[in-house]
Motif scaffolding. Structure first.
Motif: not given
Length: 88
Positions: A15-26, A33-34, A70-71, A77-81
């Motif tokens: 489960l997600a515990t933090s925000s995704f922000a504008a950065d791509a995941p690592k 999680k995002k 493909q982070f 796509v996260s931003t679009e959602i």
């Protein structure tokens, strides 16, 4: 509607515990999680079915990007959602 999607993602990530922000995941785990966090957020908002369907399609796309590492695409796509959830 999104509950089955959340359940499927939960199997492949924690489960997600933090925000995704504008950065791509690592890594894929952070990416998934995002996706879970976004699905839960959409469900909490009690959005209309048409928006939920769009979000579900985008979450499927996001999951594919996560699994294929493909982070930058996943971040887009996260931003679009997030925009659909916010009503933009």
């Amino acid at each position: 509607m999104l509950k089955s999607f959340i359940a499927a993602l939960t199997i492949t990530g924690a489960l997600a515990t933090s925000s995704f922000a504008a950065d791509a995941p690592k890594d894929s785990d952070e990416c998934l999680k995002k996706a879970i966090s976004l699905a839960e957020s959409a469900e909490e908002k009690k959005l209309p079915d048409d928006k939920l369907a769009k979000i579900e399609d985008l979450l499927t796309k996001l999951e594919g990007h996560c699994e294929n590492k493909q982070f930058p695409e996943a971040a887009s796509v996260s931003t679009e959602i997030e925009g659909v959830i916010a009503g933009k």
